[in-house]
Design a protein around this motif. Structure first.
Motif, short mmCIF file in Angstrom:
data_model
loop_
_atom_site.label_atom_id
_atom_site.label_comp_id
_atom_site.label_asym_id
_atom_site.label_seq_id
_atom_site.Cartn_x
_atom_site.Cartn_y
_atom_site.Cartn_z
N ALA A 135 0.85 -1.20 0.00
CA ALA A 135 0.00 0.00 0.00
C ALA A 135 0.88 1.26 0.00
CB ALA A 135 -0.92 -0.02 1.21
N GLU A 136 1.93 1.23 0.79
CA GLU A 136 2.85 2.38 0.84
C GLU A 136 3.60 2.53 -0.49
OE1 GLU A 136 3.73 1.97 5.64
OE2 GLU A 136 5.44 2.16 4.28
N LEU A 137 3.88 1.38 -1.13
CA LEU A 137 4.58 1.44 -2.43
C LEU A 137 3.71 2.16 -3.47
CD1 LEU A 137 6.98 0.61 -4.27
CD2 LEU A 137 5.69 -1.45 -4.83
N VAL A 138 2.41 1.83 -3.48
CA VAL A 138 1.51 2.45 -4.46
C VAL A 138 1.52 3.97 -4.26
CG1 VAL A 138 -0.90 2.63 -5.23
CG2 VAL A 138 0.10 0.39 -4.74
N LYS A 139 1.48 4.42 -3.00
CA LYS A 139 1.52 5.87 -2.72
C LYS A 139 2.84 6.47 -3.21
CE LYS A 139 -1.56 6.08 1.21
NZ LYS A 139 -1.46 5.40 2.51
N TRP A 140 3.93 5.75 -2.95
CA TRP A 140 5.25 6.23 -3.37
C TRP A 140 5.34 6.32 -4.90
CZ3 TRP A 140 9.38 4.31 -6.21
CH2 TRP A 140 10.57 5.04 -6.10
N LEU A 141 4.77 5.32 -5.58
CA LEU A 141 4.79 5.31 -7.05
C LEU A 141 4.03 6.53 -7.58
CD1 LEU A 141 4.02 1.53 -7.85
CD2 LEU A 141 6.23 2.67 -8.07
N GLU A 142 2.86 6.80 -6.99
CA GLU A 142 2.04 7.94 -7.42
C GLU A 142 2.81 9.24 -7.23
OE1 GLU A 142 -0.84 8.11 -8.86
OE2 GLU A 142 -1.55 6.03 -8.68
N ALA A 143 3.51 9.34 -6.11
CA ALA A 143 4.21 10.58 -5.77
C ALA A 143 5.50 10.76 -6.58
CB ALA A 143 4.53 10.60 -4.27
N ASN A 144 5.99 9.66 -7.18
CA ASN A 144 7.28 9.75 -7.87
C ASN A 144 7.21 9.47 -9.37
OD1 ASN A 144 9.61 10.15 -5.74
ND2 ASN A 144 8.05 8.85 -4.80
N LYS A 145 6.03 9.61 -9.92
CA LYS A 145 5.84 9.35 -11.36
C LYS A 145 6.90 10.07 -12.18
CE LYS A 145 0.92 8.42 -11.71
NZ LYS A 145 -0.40 9.00 -11.89
N GLY A 146 7.45 9.36 -13.18
CA GLY A 146 8.46 9.98 -14.04
C GLY A 146 9.88 9.83 -13.52
#
Ligand code: ASP
Length: 323
Positions: A135-146
């Motif tokens: 769940a934390e990974l998904v948030k991190w992915l969203e915040a670090n797109k690109g």
């Protein structure tokens, strides 16, 4: 007259040579770099094959690059005398759809010697990655797109296929970083040079157990019973419905390898897969040893043929290819 003499001599020598096989070292080509999961399985298998092959010396040769196709080319072109074999994974069935300039035809240029195992994969991250669970990974992915890097072992490798499916499932594009195998990719992940990797449990279990990488999920449809991996959720239960990637590995020889030799190798593979030490070692790393009809070379070939038919359209639809 000379020809006749030669033919007579060959007829006398050849059966003896076949019966003596192997009377010199056998090479298993691993189409990926040393230190990765294919390399690990090949080295374990070489040990288990030694006795059933009459105490043969078995050498591992790593020929990494181009998602495993360079190593497969090396074996397709090798002398067909049983002294050069290939341990390949699912990539052997995906390469025909991915590479436009293949130097071999999978179904025509190899003798099929039997399947070895099925291996699930895991989604892992660099140790410094702030996310501690999926769940934390998904948030991190969203915040670090690109800005996200995803390591793999080249086009058509298992890590590439798994990574492709992961990116399309989470709908986030990542920068892929190809290596000659996930052995060197793991070194960079541990060092923090890349963020994420999807790789076989035969490479990741030890690192997960030692707490050296962040482990987020298994890619199989069911959780694993291997103690070090049992606590990991599946990607399917984590929200990526239907996500299921499990790879398989098999052994091959160049086309035309004499039948008495391929039969000897197949018998040795069957014995190796029953070796309790080999089975224990592989199971501890999440692999499942094949113990069914696919051990039969004809079934192995039929299975690979079906895999080529299954993956071709998927890959073509994704618009992936290489020269
Ligand atoms: N199994 C890895 C992959 O396909 C490659 C390797 O064995 O190094 O990504």
């Amino acid at each position: 007259m000379k020809r006749l003499l030669l033919a007579t001599l060959l007829a006398l020598v050849a059966p003896a040579a076949l019966a003596d096989y192997p009377d010199r070292p056998v090479t298993i080509v691993v189409p990926f770099a040393a230190g990765g999961p294919t390399d690990k399985v090949a080295r374990d298998l070489a040990e288990a094959l030694r006795k059933p092959l009459g105490n043969a010396t078995i050498i591992i040769e790593n020929v990494g690059g181009a998602g495993g196709t360079l190593g497969a080319t090396r074996v397709a072109r090798a002398t067909n005398d049983g002294y050069t074999l290939l341990l390949a994974h699912i990539g052997i069935s995906t390469a025909p759809a991915l590479y436009r300039n293949m130097q071999y035809k999978v179904l025509d240029d190899f003798e099929f010697l039997g399947m070895i195992n099925e291996v699930p994969m895991t989604l892992i991250g660099r140790p410094s990655l702030p996310a501690n669970n999926y769940a934390e990974l998904v948030k991190w992915l969203e915040a670090n797109k690109g800005k996200i890097n995803l390591a793999n072992a080249g086009l058509g490798s298992a890590s590439h296929l798994c990574g492709l499916l992961f990116q399309s499932s989470v709908k986030i594009d990542m920068q892929t970083v190809p290596y000659k195998g996930t052995g060197p990719a793991m070194t960079d992940l541990l060092g923090g040079q890349v963020d994420l990797m999807c790789d076989q449990t035969t490479n990741t279990t030890t690192q997960i157990e030692a707490g050296k990488v962040k482990a987020y999920a298994v890619t199989s449809s069911k959780r694993l019973s291997t103690p070090a991996l049992a606590k990991l959720p599946t990607l399917d239960e984590s929200g990526l419905k239907g996500f299921n990637v499990t790879i398989w590995q098999g052994l091959y020889a160049p086309k035309g390898t004499p039948k008495p030799i391929t039969e000897k190798i197949n018998a040795a593979v069957r014995a190796a897969l029953k070796d309790p030490d080999f089975v224990k070692r592989e199971e501890a790393l999440g692999a499942v040893i094949v113990n069914d009809a696919r051990l039969n070379p004809a079934e192995h070939k039929r299975f690979v043929e079906a895999e080529i038919a299954k993956w071709g359209p998927v890959i073509k639809a994704a618009g992936q290819y290489a020269d």
